[in-house]
Structure formats: structure tokens, C-alpha cells
Scaffold this motif. Structure first.
Motif, mmCIF file in Angstrom:
data_model
loop_
_atom_site.group_PDB
_atom_site.id
_atom_site.type_symbol
_atom_site.label_atom_id
_atom_site.label_comp_id
_atom_site.label_asym_id
_atom_site.label_seq_id
_atom_site.Cartn_x
_atom_site.Cartn_y
_atom_site.Cartn_z
ATOM 1 N N VAL A 273 28.820 -14.247 39.054
ATOM 2 C CA VAL A 273 27.742 -14.700 38.443
ATOM 3 C C VAL A 273 26.611 -14.445 39.008
ATOM 4 O O VAL A 273 26.442 -15.442 39.869
ATOM 5 N N VAL A 274 25.544 -13.912 39.040
ATOM 6 C CA VAL A 274 24.273 -14.096 39.890
ATOM 7 C C VAL A 274 23.563 -14.242 38.664
ATOM 8 O O VAL A 274 23.100 -13.822 37.885
ATOM 9 N N VAL A 275 22.394 -15.463 39.356
ATOM 10 C CA VAL A 275 21.786 -15.550 38.299
ATOM 11 C C VAL A 275 20.162 -15.229 38.487
ATOM 12 O O VAL A 275 19.440 -15.530 39.790
ATOM 13 N N VAL A 276 19.569 -14.479 38.206
ATOM 14 C CA VAL A 276 18.498 -14.097 38.281
ATOM 15 C C VAL A 276 17.344 -14.671 37.159
ATOM 16 O O VAL A 276 17.164 -14.810 35.991
ATOM 17 N N ASN A 277 16.443 -15.298 37.191
ATOM 18 C CA ASN A 277 14.712 -15.928 37.290
ATOM 19 C C ASN A 277 14.382 -14.845 37.295
ATOM 20 O O ASN A 277 13.226 -14.176 37.231
ATOM 21 N N VAL A 278 13.424 -14.986 35.993
ATOM 22 C CA VAL A 278 12.133 -14.088 34.857
ATOM 23 C C VAL A 278 10.970 -15.114 34.594
ATOM 24 O O VAL A 278 11.130 -15.807 34.194
ATOM 25 N N ASP A 279 10.196 -14.167 34.426
ATOM 26 C CA ASP A 279 8.790 -14.684 33.967
ATOM 27 C C ASP A 279 8.701 -14.068 33.057
ATOM 28 O O ASP A 279 7.969 -13.345 32.859
ATOM 29 N N ASN A 280 8.622 -15.394 31.678
ATOM 30 C CA ASN A 280 8.183 -14.407 29.939
ATOM 31 C C ASN A 280 7.058 -14.809 29.764
ATOM 32 O O ASN A 280 6.949 -15.679 28.361
ATOM 33 N N THR A 281 5.366 -14.856 30.671
ATOM 34 C CA THR A 281 4.674 -15.746 30.225
ATOM 35 C C THR A 281 4.021 -15.225 29.034
ATOM 36 O O THR A 281 3.548 -15.583 27.955
#
Length: 408
Positions: A273-281
Motif C-alpha cells: 500500500v502506497v499513500v498519495v496525498n491529494v489537495d481537494n480544495t
């Protein structure tokens, strides 16, 4: 006259047959399609899929059992920390508080009574002590008074213990009453509700989840499953792009923030599992959406790019020449060794209209290009990607029995 016509017809048929045989046995013309080697940027990626979720989600349960009497929030409701979101019927809890309050008051009264008894026994003991010194009473009478005093002390301590016990029970009853109102532990948005009014919930060893609250939907993450063959190429802080089915024409950006070491085995396939952070403004992305993620593992600029199909090309004829194009200053024998070291990687160029093998070594790649790391080729050279015509003439001859396909 008829004989003459028959002779002419027979001659025409013979000529036509000879022409047909010559046509079918002729060697088809061989042509080659080529592509130009260009210079540019190659971005190598690892592709994987995953689901979007909020970075921080809180599952809200209940610490007491009872029937849901009121619901104050629903899906997508915004809540503040400490805000009431549901209420369990408080009738039983109010009755328990009243009972505990009564027991507490009774224990306090018993404590006060024990204090009075102790004070009386203390006065009696002091008086008998003086009388014993004057010889008015016997030692036995004094011992009785002393025993009564000690018993009164023990009675007071027991009363104090009872007060503490009933006070704790009262606090527990009040706490249960307070827990009958379920409150949000964080600021956020309700993304899941698992209860309705009238439903009975039971608090046991595993607390039931009544609500799921996303603390901040403007910051989301994707947990993608990366194959074990590619996990060594994934590093922290690598850029990632992804698409979702809801917005197929829009590409979103992300960044790798975590690589989990625990393997996930599914049908003998090992992934990580690789966690990718995302900006959801802009709040376009919603929890649970499926994301097709491409993680950029390597980028090289201003390199020679080979079309991938050039490495898959193999000549259909036996006239293809062996490697003749040499690297700068390298003899043919050394070039052959280089081919063996490169595991047989080669492409073909045209020389006198014949394909000539050129040994190469490749680097990073993507769907549109492969880096040419080593080889005797340069920008602008043409490499063969397809052969048209040629092949085994016998196959063509054998396969041409009928224009409608093979006879039954």
C-alpha cells in the motif's frame, strides 16, 4: 472455321494459365516502414489503482445502550466539536440517577449518624476514664466504654466508605445520562450514518459505529496497491497524477507521503500500500471514488527516444544482415559482446534497402518512448518498425486456393 476457333481458345486458355501461375509464384515486393529517432523528455511511471478517502476520519459510536430517540444530523451535515448529533432515550438513565442520588443521600445520613455515635462514645470514654481514676467504677466498666468508642470509630469509617461508593455510583449514572446525548468529537462532515430513529443500539465489547465523520474533506488521500515488482521504484515525495471516472478529462495532482511495509497477499499476488496525498480544495473529489494513479518514478530530459515498436520488430526474411553498424571506435567482435551483455537488445535500420541489426542499450521508458542509452544511432536516424510484403512465398501460394476462404 470451328477448328480454328477452338485452337485460338485453347491458346488463350494456356496463356491465361501460364500468366496465373507466374502471378501466384511471383515474389512480392518488400517494403519497410520506419520511424525517426527524436530527442525529448521521457517520464517513467508506475500505474496503480486505489480509492479516495479523507485523511482523517472518526467513527462515532455509543458508550451506552438504548433506543435512538432523536437524530440531529444526516449525510453531508457539517458539525462542530461537541455538537449533539443524536440522542438515546434518557428515561432509564434519569431513573438510575434518581436512585443513585437517593442512595448517596442515605449514605450521607448514615455517615452523620456515625459521627454522632462516635462523639457520644468519645464523651463516655473520657468520663469513665476520670471515674476509674477516682475508683468509682470498675475496670470492666471502663473497658466497655472503650470498646464502644472503637466500634463507633469503625462505624464512621464504614459510613464514609458507603458515602464514597454511592457517590461513585451517582457519578456513573450521571455520566451514562450525559452519554445518552451523542456528540461530535471533531469538526467535520458526516459521510456515513448507520442508525435511524427507533433503532436499538447495544454497547458491548465492540462499540457499534453510528456515524463516520470526515474531519477535513479538502485534504484527501489515495491508498493504492503497488505490485511487488514496482515497489522498489517508489520513493517518498514523488509526484503522482490520477484520474477518476467522474471527471475523465481532468487530471489531478498528488504526492507520495507513505510507503507501508506490510504486504497484502491476494490470490498469491503480493502488493504494498502506497499513500498519495491529494489537495481537494474545490471539493470535487468524494470519498470512495476509484482513482487511476500514475506515480512518476523517473524523469529524463533531452534524451534520444526510440518508438517502443522498434524493439519488437523482427524481419520476416532471411536476408536481414547481421550487426554491421559499429559504435565509435569499437571492433565488430566487441560489438557482438556488447549485444550479449545487453541481453540481445537491438533495432534495425535500412542499408541498401535491407534491415541491418544495431545493438543498443535502453534506459527508462513509458508508453510512447524508450530511452536510447547506448548505441550507434543518433537523432534523426530512421529505425524499422514494420515490414510490408515478403515472408514465405509457399505460405502465400498454399493459402490462395479460393478467394472465399478454405474449401470444405
Amino acid at each position: 472455321m470451328k477448328k480454328k476457333i477452338l485452337l485460338i481458345s485453347a491458346a488463350v486458355l494456356v496463356v491465361a494459365g501460364i500468366a496465373a501461375v507466374v502471378y501466384w509464384k511471383r515474389t512480392p515486393e518488400i517494403t519497410y516502414k520506419t520511424a525517426r529517432i527524436e530527442r525529448g523528455t521521457i517520464v517513467s511511471t508506475v500505474s496503480a489503482t486505489g480509492n479516495l478517502s479523507a485523511v482523517k476520519t472518526v467513527q462515532v459510536g455509543t458508550q451506552v445502550s438504548g433506543t435512538i430517540q432523536k437524530l440531529y444530523v444526516d449525510y453531508n451535515s457539517r458539525v462542530k466539536k461537541g455538537q449533539a448529533i443524536a440522542e438515546i432515550d434518557p428515561s432509564l438513565f434519569n431513573a438510575s440517577v434518581e436512585q443513585s442520588q437517593g442512595n448517596y443521600l442515605s449514605a450521607q445520613a448514615n455517615q452523620q449518624k456515625a459521627k454522632v455515635t462516635l462523639a457520644d462514645a468519645e464523651r463516655t470514654l473520657a468520663r469513665n476514664k476520670k471515674l476509674l481514676a477516682e475508683g468509682i467504677i470498675s475496670q470492666g466498666d471502663f473497658d466497655v466504654a472503650e470498646t464502644a468508642y472503637q466500634a463507633a470509630q469503625a462505624g464512621l469509617r464504614a459510613a464514609e466508605g458507603s458515602v464514597a461508593q454511592t457517590r461513585g455510583s451517582l457519578m456513573q449514572s450521571r455520566t451514562n445520562l450525559r452519554f445518552s446525548v451523542i456528540r461530535s468529537p471533531v469538526d467535520g462532515v458526516v459521510i456515513s450514518r448507520a442508525v435511524d430513529v427507533g433503532q436499538t443500539v447495544a454497547a458491548s465489547f465492540q462499540t457499534p459505529t453510528l456515524f463516520t465523520i470526515a474531519q477535513d474533506l479538502t485534504k484527501m488521500q489515495i491508498e493504492v496497491s503497488v505490485d511487488e515488482a514496482d515497489i522498489s521504484r517508489i520513493k517518498l515525495d514523488q509526484k503522482a497524477t490520477f484520474t477518476v471516472d467522474a471527471y475523465p478529462e481532468q487530471t489531478f495532482q498528488g504526492r507520495v507521503v507513505q510507503i507501508r511495509s506490510a504486504p497484502v497477499v491476494t490470490q498469491n499476488v503480493v502488493t504494498y500500500v502506497v499513500v498519495v496525498n491529494v489537495d481537494n480544495t474545490d471539493l470535487k473529489l468524494l470519498p470512495g471514488m476509484t482513482a487511476n494513479v500514475s506515480i512518476q518514478v523517473a524523469v529524463k530530459e533531452d534524451v534520444l527516444k526510440l518508438p517502443p515498436v522498434a524493439l519488437r520488430f523482427k524481419p520476416k526474411t532471411k536476408e536481414a544482415a547481421q550487426p554491421e553498424v559499429k559504435r565509435q571506435g569499437a571492433p565488430a567482435s566487441e560489438q557482438a559482446k556488447g549485444m550479449r551483455r545487453g541481453k540481445g537488445q537491438q533495432v534495425y535500420i535500412l542499408k541498401d534497402n535491407k534491415p541491418v541489426a544495431v545493438p543498443i542499450k535502453t534506459g527508462i521508458s513509458n508508453n510512447t518512448g524508450i530511452e536510447l542509452a547506448e548505441g550507434a544511432l543518433k537523432e534523426g536516424d530512421e529505425v524499422v518498425v514494420e515490414q510490408q510484403g515478403g515472408g514465405d512465398g509457399k505460405k502465400k501460394q498454399g493459402g490462395g486456393g479460393s478467394p472465399m476462404g478454405r474449401p470444405f
